[in-house]
Design a protein around this motif. Structure first.
Motif, PDB file in Angstrom:
ATOM      1  N   ASP A   1     -66.619 -31.038  11.243  1.00 27.16           N
ATOM      2  CA  ASP A   1     -65.450 -30.229  10.893  1.00 27.16           C
ATOM      3  C   ASP A   1     -64.535 -31.120  10.057  1.00 27.16           C
ATOM      4  O   ASP A   1     -63.916 -32.044  10.574  1.00 27.16           O
TER       5      ASP A   1
ATOM      6  N   ASN B   1     -68.744 -26.980  15.732  1.00 26.91           N
ATOM      7  CA  ASN B   1     -67.504 -27.199  16.480  1.00 26.91           C
ATOM      8  C   ASN B   1     -67.518 -26.229  17.663  1.00 26.91           C
ATOM      9  O   ASN B   1     -67.463 -25.011  17.479  1.00 26.91           O
TER      10      ASN B   1
ATOM     11  N   SER C   1     -65.365 -20.566   8.870  1.00 24.12           N
ATOM     12  CA  SER C   1     -64.146 -20.283   9.616  1.00 24.12           C
ATOM     13  C   SER C   1     -63.501 -19.022   9.046  1.00 24.12           C
ATOM     14  O   SER C   1     -63.324 -18.910   7.827  1.00 24.12           O
ATOM     15  N   THR C   2     -63.216 -18.114   9.942  1.00 22.89           N
ATOM     16  CA  THR C   2     -63.497 -18.047  11.363  1.00 22.89           C
ATOM     17  C   THR C   2     -64.661 -17.083  11.601  1.00 22.89           C
ATOM     18  O   THR C   2     -65.005 -16.302  10.702  1.00 22.89           O
TER      19      THR C   2
ATOM     20  N   THR D   1     -67.637 -19.706  19.968  1.00 21.18           N
ATOM     21  CA  THR D   1     -66.572 -20.652  19.640  1.00 21.18           C
ATOM     22  C   THR D   1     -65.805 -20.119  18.434  1.00 21.18           C
ATOM     23  O   THR D   1     -66.092 -19.012  17.955  1.00 21.18           O
ATOM     24  N   ASP D   2     -64.841 -20.895  17.931  1.00 16.72           N
ATOM     25  CA  ASP D   2     -64.011 -20.407  16.819  1.00 16.72           C
ATOM     26  C   ASP D   2     -64.474 -20.916  15.456  1.00 16.72           C
ATOM     27  O   ASP D   2     -63.755 -20.771  14.467  1.00 16.72           O
ATOM     28  N   HIS D   3     -65.650 -21.523  15.387  1.00 21.79           N
ATOM     29  CA  HIS D   3     -66.270 -21.911  14.121  1.00 21.79           C
ATOM     30  C   HIS D   3     -67.680 -21.340  14.072  1.00 21.79           C
ATOM     31  O   HIS D   3     -68.270 -21.043  15.117  1.00 21.79           O
TER      32      HIS D   3
ATOM     33  N   ARG E   1     -64.800 -23.764  25.663  1.00 19.06           N
ATOM     34  CA  ARG E   1     -63.817 -22.899  26.319  1.00 19.06           C
ATOM     35  C   ARG E   1     -64.149 -21.421  26.160  1.00 19.06           C
ATOM     36  O   ARG E   1     -63.415 -20.562  26.668  1.00 19.06           O
ATOM     37  N   ASP E   2     -65.233 -21.113  25.452  1.00 18.93           N
ATOM     38  CA  ASP E   2     -65.562 -19.718  25.170  1.00 18.93           C
ATOM     39  C   ASP E   2     -66.823 -19.328  25.950  1.00 18.93           C
ATOM     40  O   ASP E   2     -66.988 -19.751  27.085  1.00 18.93           O
TER      41      ASP E   2
ATOM     42  N   ARG F   1     -65.361 -26.101  20.362  1.00 19.32           N
ATOM     43  CA  ARG F   1     -64.046 -25.819  20.962  1.00 19.32           C
ATOM     44  C   ARG F   1     -64.005 -26.138  22.456  1.00 19.32           C
ATOM     45  O   ARG F   1     -63.512 -25.347  23.265  1.00 19.32           O
ATOM     46  N   SER F   2     -64.513 -27.325  22.799  1.00 16.25           N
ATOM     47  CA  SER F   2     -64.474 -27.827  24.176  1.00 16.25           C
ATOM     48  C   SER F   2     -65.150 -26.892  25.180  1.00 16.25           C
ATOM     49  O   SER F   2     -64.828 -26.926  26.369  1.00 16.25           O
TER      50      SER F   2
ATOM     51  N   GLU G   1     -65.474 -31.323  18.893  1.00 23.00           N
ATOM     52  CA  GLU G   1     -64.700 -30.784  20.010  1.00 23.00           C
ATOM     53  C   GLU G   1     -65.575 -30.595  21.240  1.00 23.00           C
ATOM     54  O   GLU G   1     -65.522 -29.564  21.925  1.00 23.00           O
TER      55      GLU G   1
END
Length: 257
Positions: free
Chosen positions: A163, A25, A195-196, A236-238, A30-31, A27-28, A52
Motif C-alpha cells: 500500500d 492490505n 481503492s475502495t 477489507t477496505d482495499h 477487522r472485517d 485492515r488488521s 496492516e
C-alpha cells in the motif's frame, strides 16, 4: 479486464520459476476474515505481501489463523514490522527473513518493512512488503529506503509491493517505477484500481519487480475463479493485487550463496 487466464505456478525446465505474488492490505483483520481467507486462497499465491497485519494483542495467533485458513504459512513480519507481513506456500524454501522498523516521525504512525529471501524451484528471490506513510515527504524518503533495502539484499531478483498511499502520478510512486518494473503497467490483467472495494477509483496498491523478472500479468483478480465481488467487498477496505512473474534461475556461482 483481461480475458486470458493468469499463468499458474510452475518450475520451467531451465530452472526458472513462474510464481504468483499477491499484495493485500487486510485492515488488521477487522472485517470478514472468512471472505479474506477465501479470496487469498482462490488466488493460489506462492507469496503474499500483507499490509496492516494485526499488530497488538495476540497478533501472531491472528495472523497464523489467517495463514492456516488460506493454506499458507507465516514467513515474516506482522507486529514486529509495524504491520507489513509475508506469507508463503510450502513451495518456498526460506533462506532468511528480516523485519525492519523505519525511523519514527513524532505524531505519525510507525512504519516498517517485512523482508525475506526465498527459493522457488531453481530461482532465488528477495521479497519486501511495505505500507508507506500518509505524509508526502516521509513517504518519499521511505521509497528511497525501500530501493536501498532491495539493493542490499544480496539477490539479483526481487519483488516489492504494498500500500503506497499514493497514485501512479505521485513522486514516490514514480521514484519506484523509475527504478523497478511497475507490474500493472508492464502487463495489465484483471482490473486496475484498488481503492475502495465499493468504489474502485484509484490505484494506490502496487507490485514492483527488479529488471530481469518477466511480468506475465498483474492486476486486481476480478473474475478469477473463486474470487467473488461479494468477498472482495467484505474482506477489507482495499482490493488485492495479484501478479504472475517468471523469475530466472540463478547464474552460475549464485546457487551456493
Amino acid at each position: 479486464m483481461a480475458s486470458e487466464p493468469l499463468p499458474n505456478s510452475r518450475t520451467e525446465p531451465d530452472g526458472s520459476a513462474v510464481i504468483r505474488v499477491l499484495s493485500y492490505n487486510i485492515r488488521s483483520m477487522r472485517d470478514d476474515t472468512a471472505a479474506l481467507a477465501r479470496t487469498i486462497s482462490a488466488c493460489a499465491p506462492d507469496l503474499v505481501l500483507i499490509q496492516e497485519a494485526p499488530r497488538f494483542f495476540r497478533w501472531r495467533k491472528k495472523l497464523a489463523r489467517l495463514a492456516r485458513a488460506a493454506d499458507l504459512v507465516i514467513l515474516s513480519g506482522g507486529g514486529s514490522a509495524a504491520g507489513p507481513a509475508l506469507l508463503c506456500s510450502l513451495r518456498a524454501t526460506v533462506e532468511r527473513t528480516e523485519d525492519l522498523l523505519l525511523p519514527l516521525t513524532p505524531g505519525l504512525h510507525r512504519r516498517g518493512f517485512a523482508t525475506a529471501v526465498v527459493r522457488l524451484g531453481g530461482a532465488r528471490l528477495g521479497v519486501l512488503s511495505c505500507h508507506l506513510s500518509l505524509r508526502s515527504d516521509e513517504r518519499y524518503e521511505q521509497g528511497g529506503m525501500l530501493l536501498d533495502r532491495l539493493a542490499g539484499m544480496g539477490v539479483e531478483h526481487a519483488v516489492a509491493g504494498g500500500d503506497l498511499n499514493e497514485r501512479p502520478d505521485g513522486r514516490t510512486f514514480r521514484r519506484l517505477a523509475g527504478a523497478l518494473t511497475d507490474c500493472w503497467a508492464a502487463k495489465p490483467w484483471g482490473s486496475e484500481n484498488t481503492s475502495t472495494p465499493a468504489d474502485p477509483h484509484q490505484r494506490i496498491d502496487a507490485l514492483f519487480a527488479t529488471p530481469g523478472i518477466e511480468v506475465l500479468g498483474c492486476g486486481v483478480p476480478l473474475g478469477l475463479p473463486g474470487v467473488s465481488e461479494e468477498d472482495l467487498r467484505a474482506a477489507t477496505d482495499h482490493l488485492p493485487v495479484l501478479a504472475a512473474l517468471r523469475v530466472p534461475p540463478p547464474r552460475r556461482g549464485d546457487e551456493a550463496r
